[in-house]
Scaffold this motif. Structure first.
Motif: not given
Length: 244
Positions: A117-123
């Motif tokens: 769904l287009g997220a640019g990363g996970i933190v």
């Protein structure tokens, strides 16, 4: 190094790992593998990966599990991305922050949703949180190979740093009076997904620019963390696409 059978998508058992950021070392092939071996051999040869003849039983012993897909791979430790480099770069329009997700399969499912769904990363935090392991990789259906995943010592400091770069912070809580359907979602945005039982921690909630609730119509009082993440990400994507 360790052997892993779960980093591969069931729809593309080896390709995702080879073309992603974490190519395997050698790849034992079981005698029950129902896949075009020519394609596998071509992929491995192009990537310089050594194929090893094996059996289903030998693979089960290597990975200490029976539910494999007929192949495994000798994998290095998961390569978390550098958060400091993220802060120096052009930030993505959407990041997902995980606050104490304990279940590896939930972690993988959230990573899968975020990438799709287009997220640019996970933190995610270094402590009190499931890391990327074989279960998470399997549940992600290969998405761990394509989405940057950052591990930080403290989420509160990371959020402060992201806010200083202009990102807004949003989290869902059942205590919010604002329905997700009635909120204009800003960008760039950090979405916080909380612990399966406790939700988002109070210190992180206080740092949020927006708190929303997911409207519930039935008698069930809560949603699985991965399900909630999917709903929130879908609405963020819907609003973003509408604006564009």
């Amino acid at each position: 190094m360790h052997y892993d059978s779960h980093r591969f998508s069931p729809h593309d058992p080896l390709g995702n790992s080879i073309v992603g950021d974490l190519p395997p070392g050698d790849v034992p092939l079981g005698d029950s593998l129902e896949t075009d071996l020519t394609s596998l051999k071509n992929l491995c040869e192009a990537a310089g990966i050594h194929l090893v003849a094996s059996t289903a039983d030998q693979i089960a012993r290597l990975i200490r599990a029976e539910d494999h897909q007929g192949l495994a791979a000798r994998m290095p430790e998961f390569p978390y991305a550098d958060f400091d480099h993220l802060l120096l770069a052009h930030l993505p329009s959407l990041l997902v922050i995980l606050d104490g997700i304990q279940d590896s399969f939930n972690l993988g499912a959230i990573i899968r949703c975020a990438e799709a769904l287009g997220a640019g990363g996970i933190v995610l935090p270094e402590k009190g949180q499931s890391g990327v392991n074989s279960q998470a990789a399997r549940s992600s259906a290969g998405a761990v190979n394509f989405l940057p995943i950052y591990r930080v010592p403290a989420l509160d400091r990371a959020i402060d740093q992201l806010k200083s770069r202009g990102m807004k912070i949003l989290a869902a809580t059942e205590k919010s009076e604002q329905s997700l359907w009635n909120v204009a979602i800003p960008a760039p945005l950090c979405l916080i997904i909380g612990n399966e039982g406790k939700g988002v921690s109070p210190s992180l909630l206080s740092a949020c620019d927006i708190q929303v609730r997911i409207p519930m119509a039935g008698k069930t009082s809560s949603l699985n963390a991965a399900v909630a993440a999917g709903i929130l990400l879908a609405e963020i994507q819907r609003q973003s696409a509408k604006i564009q």
